[in-house]
Design a protein around this motif. Structure first.
Motif, PDB file in Angstrom:
ATOM      1  N   LEU A 134       0.866  -1.177   0.000  1.00  0.00           N
ATOM      2  CA  LEU A 134       0.000   0.000   0.000  1.00  0.00           C
ATOM      3  C   LEU A 134       0.897   1.219   0.000  1.00  0.00           C
ATOM      4  CD1 LEU A 134      -3.012   0.681   2.326  1.00  0.00           C
ATOM      5  CD2 LEU A 134      -1.155   2.320   2.184  1.00  0.00           C
ATOM      6  N   SER A 135       0.621   2.169  -0.898  1.00  0.00           N
ATOM      7  CA  SER A 135       1.414   3.407  -0.964  1.00  0.00           C
ATOM      8  C   SER A 135       0.506   4.579  -1.266  1.00  0.00           C
ATOM      9  CB  SER A 135       2.466   3.329  -2.074  1.00  0.00           C
ATOM     10  OG  SER A 135       3.408   2.334  -1.799  1.00  0.00           O
ATOM     11  N   ASP A 136       0.583   5.617  -0.446  1.00  0.00           N
ATOM     12  CA  ASP A 136      -0.114   6.860  -0.767  1.00  0.00           C
ATOM     13  C   ASP A 136       0.592   7.495  -1.957  1.00  0.00           C
ATOM     14  OD1 ASP A 136      -1.854   6.437   1.315  1.00  0.00           O
ATOM     15  OD2 ASP A 136      -0.872   7.852   2.682  1.00  0.00           O
ATOM     16  N   ILE A 137      -0.199   7.941  -2.950  1.00  0.00           N
ATOM     17  CA  ILE A 137       0.395   8.384  -4.209  1.00  0.00           C
ATOM     18  C   ILE A 137       0.012   9.810  -4.601  1.00  0.00           C
ATOM     19  CG2 ILE A 137       0.730   6.067  -5.138  1.00  0.00           C
ATOM     20  CD1 ILE A 137      -1.908   6.408  -6.677  1.00  0.00           C
ATOM     21  N   SER A 138      -0.676  10.525  -3.711  1.00  0.00           N
ATOM     22  CA  SER A 138      -1.043  11.896  -4.035  1.00  0.00           C
ATOM     23  C   SER A 138      -0.817  12.778  -2.819  1.00  0.00           C
ATOM     24  CB  SER A 138      -2.518  11.992  -4.462  1.00  0.00           C
ATOM     25  OG  SER A 138      -3.363  11.905  -3.321  1.00  0.00           O
ATOM     26  N   ASP A 139      -0.932  14.058  -3.035  1.00  0.00           N
ATOM     27  CA  ASP A 139      -0.978  14.970  -1.907  1.00  0.00           C
ATOM     28  C   ASP A 139      -2.317  14.773  -1.216  1.00  0.00           C
ATOM     29  OD1 ASP A 139       1.507  16.102  -2.435  1.00  0.00           O
ATOM     30  OD2 ASP A 139       0.654  17.642  -3.756  1.00  0.00           O
ATOM     31  N   PRO A 140      -2.362  14.948   0.099  1.00  0.00           N
ATOM     32  CA  PRO A 140      -3.631  14.812   0.809  1.00  0.00           C
ATOM     33  C   PRO A 140      -4.531  16.010   0.562  1.00  0.00           C
ATOM     34  CG  PRO A 140      -1.920  15.485   2.317  1.00  0.00           C
ATOM     35  CD  PRO A 140      -1.254  15.256   0.987  1.00  0.00           C
ATOM     36  N   TRP A 141      -5.839  15.827   0.792  1.00  0.00           N
ATOM     37  CA  TRP A 141      -6.775  16.946   0.708  1.00  0.00           C
ATOM     38  C   TRP A 141      -7.716  16.890   1.899  1.00  0.00           C
ATOM     39  CZ3 TRP A 141      -6.991  12.785  -2.597  1.00  0.00           C
ATOM     40  CH2 TRP A 141      -8.155  12.019  -2.592  1.00  0.00           C
ATOM     41  N   ARG A 142      -8.270  18.027   2.235  1.00  0.00           N
ATOM     42  CA  ARG A 142      -9.175  18.126   3.381  1.00  0.00           C
ATOM     43  C   ARG A 142     -10.579  17.684   3.001  1.00  0.00           C
ATOM     44  NH1 ARG A 142      -5.779  22.630   4.024  1.00  0.00           N
ATOM     45  NH2 ARG A 142      -4.788  22.666   6.058  1.00  0.00           N
ATOM     46  N   THR A 143     -11.254  17.104   3.979  1.00  0.00           N
ATOM     47  CA  THR A 143     -12.665  16.768   3.860  1.00  0.00           C
ATOM     48  C   THR A 143     -13.307  17.047   5.213  1.00  0.00           C
ATOM     49  OG1 THR A 143     -14.268  15.019   3.358  1.00  0.00           O
ATOM     50  CG2 THR A 143     -12.237  14.323   4.427  1.00  0.00           C
ATOM     51  N   GLN A 144     -14.544  17.500   5.176  1.00  0.00           N
ATOM     52  CA  GLN A 144     -15.243  17.802   6.420  1.00  0.00           C
ATOM     53  C   GLN A 144     -15.945  16.597   7.028  1.00  0.00           C
ATOM     54  OE1 GLN A 144     -15.037  20.630   8.218  1.00  0.00           O
ATOM     55  NE2 GLN A 144     -13.555  21.260   6.672  1.00  0.00           N
ATOM     56  N   SER A 145     -16.174  15.583   6.207  1.00  0.00           N
ATOM     57  CA  SER A 145     -16.942  14.434   6.709  1.00  0.00           C
ATOM     58  C   SER A 145     -16.034  13.287   7.121  1.00  0.00           C
ATOM     59  CB  SER A 145     -17.935  13.969   5.646  1.00  0.00           C
ATOM     60  OG  SER A 145     -17.239  13.582   4.476  1.00  0.00           O
ATOM     61  N   LYS A 146     -16.467  12.638   8.197  1.00  0.00           N
ATOM     62  CA  LYS A 146     -15.783  11.458   8.725  1.00  0.00           C
ATOM     63  C   LYS A 146     -16.738  10.281   8.564  1.00  0.00           C
ATOM     64  CE  LYS A 146     -13.912   9.720  13.094  1.00  0.00           C
ATOM     65  NZ  LYS A 146     -13.670  10.086  14.507  1.00  0.00           N
ATOM     66  N   PRO A 147     -16.281   9.180   8.008  1.00  0.00           N
ATOM     67  CA  PRO A 147     -17.160   8.020   7.862  1.00  0.00           C
ATOM     68  C   PRO A 147     -17.702   7.566   9.216  1.00  0.00           C
ATOM     69  CG  PRO A 147     -15.141   7.711   6.614  1.00  0.00           C
ATOM     70  CD  PRO A 147     -14.954   8.933   7.463  1.00  0.00           C
ATOM     71  N   GLU A 148     -18.974   7.172   9.232  1.00  0.00           N
ATOM     72  CA  GLU A 148     -19.600   6.679  10.450  1.00  0.00           C
ATOM     73  C   GLU A 148     -20.248   5.342  10.162  1.00  0.00           C
ATOM     74  OE1 GLU A 148     -22.167   9.348  12.528  1.00  0.00           O
ATOM     75  OE2 GLU A 148     -20.972  11.092  11.959  1.00  0.00           O
ATOM     76  N   HIS A 149     -20.272   4.511  11.186  1.00  0.00           N
ATOM     77  CA  HIS A 149     -20.868   3.175  11.065  1.00  0.00           C
ATOM     78  C   HIS A 149     -21.814   2.955  12.225  1.00  0.00           C
ATOM     79  CE1 HIS A 149     -17.966   2.036   7.969  1.00  0.00           C
ATOM     80  NE2 HIS A 149     -17.102   2.746   8.667  1.00  0.00           N
ATOM     81  N   ASP A 150     -22.868   2.182  11.972  1.00  0.00           N
ATOM     82  CA  ASP A 150     -23.775   1.810  13.054  1.00  0.00           C
ATOM     83  C   ASP A 150     -23.037   0.895  14.019  1.00  0.00           C
ATOM     84  OD1 ASP A 150     -25.836   3.216  11.872  1.00  0.00           O
ATOM     85  OD2 ASP A 150     -26.585   1.474  10.778  1.00  0.00           O
ATOM     86  N   ALA A 151     -23.305   1.077  15.291  1.00  0.00           N
ATOM     87  CA  ALA A 151     -22.647   0.257  16.309  1.00  0.00           C
ATOM     88  C   ALA A 151     -23.156  -1.170  16.286  1.00  0.00           C
ATOM     89  CB  ALA A 151     -22.855   0.859  17.686  1.00  0.00           C
TER      90      ALA A 151
END
Length: 149
Positions: free
Chosen positions: A132-149
């Motif tokens: 696994l290798s990150d291949i781009s510059d990072p970017w900001r996002t306002q949302s965080k993934p959520e899952h049902d407990a």
């Protein structure tokens, strides 16, 4: 987190414990079906995805958070099966929930890519060999993934 200080992630996996780490890093990665490929002559399954950077945002409730483009390849793959993923829908977006390891009766193994909505890709492999290798510059996002407990 200052986005300028982000260091690209690079991982290799060679056993079942390593698969758990890769799975945690790839949880909620999103990709297009057309960004996945099996290369039978090379015994490789590969994809590129937009990875949520859990290592920077897992404990925070508010953004901004970070995503980054990452490339992943599984080597020593001898077969691939897909279930509930339309291979002809190249622009369809899927969300990866987990990568699971299963030991086969012989020394081979199965790596299961589990997607939201019940889709699954099963990789038959002679060994765990993931990069696994990150291949781009990072970017900001306002949302965080959520899952049902």
């Amino acid at each position: 987190m200052n986005i300028k200080n982000y260091k690209p992630l690079r991982l290799m996996a060679a056993d079942s414990e390593d698969v758990e780490v890769v799975s945690a890093c790839l949880q909620d990665a999103v990709m297009k079906v057309g960004d996945m490929a099996f290369l039978p002559k090379e015994h490789r399954f590969a994809f590129v995805a937009n990875r949520f950077v859990w290592e920077e945002g897992a404990n925070r409730k508010r953004g901004p958070f970070i995503r980054v483009r990452t490339g992943v390849h599984f080597d020593d793959v001898t077969g691939v099966k897909a279930r509930n993923i339309r291979q002809d829908a190249k622009s369809a977006v899927v969300s990866l929930l987990a990568v699971r390891f299963e030991q086969a009766a012989n020394d081979d193994c199965r790596l299961l890519l589990e997607f939201a909505g019940g889709g699954e890709i099963s990789l038959e492999a002679s060994a765990v060999n993931i990069a696994l290798s990150d291949i781009s510059d990072p970017w900001r996002t306002q949302s965080k993934p959520e899952h049902d407990a």
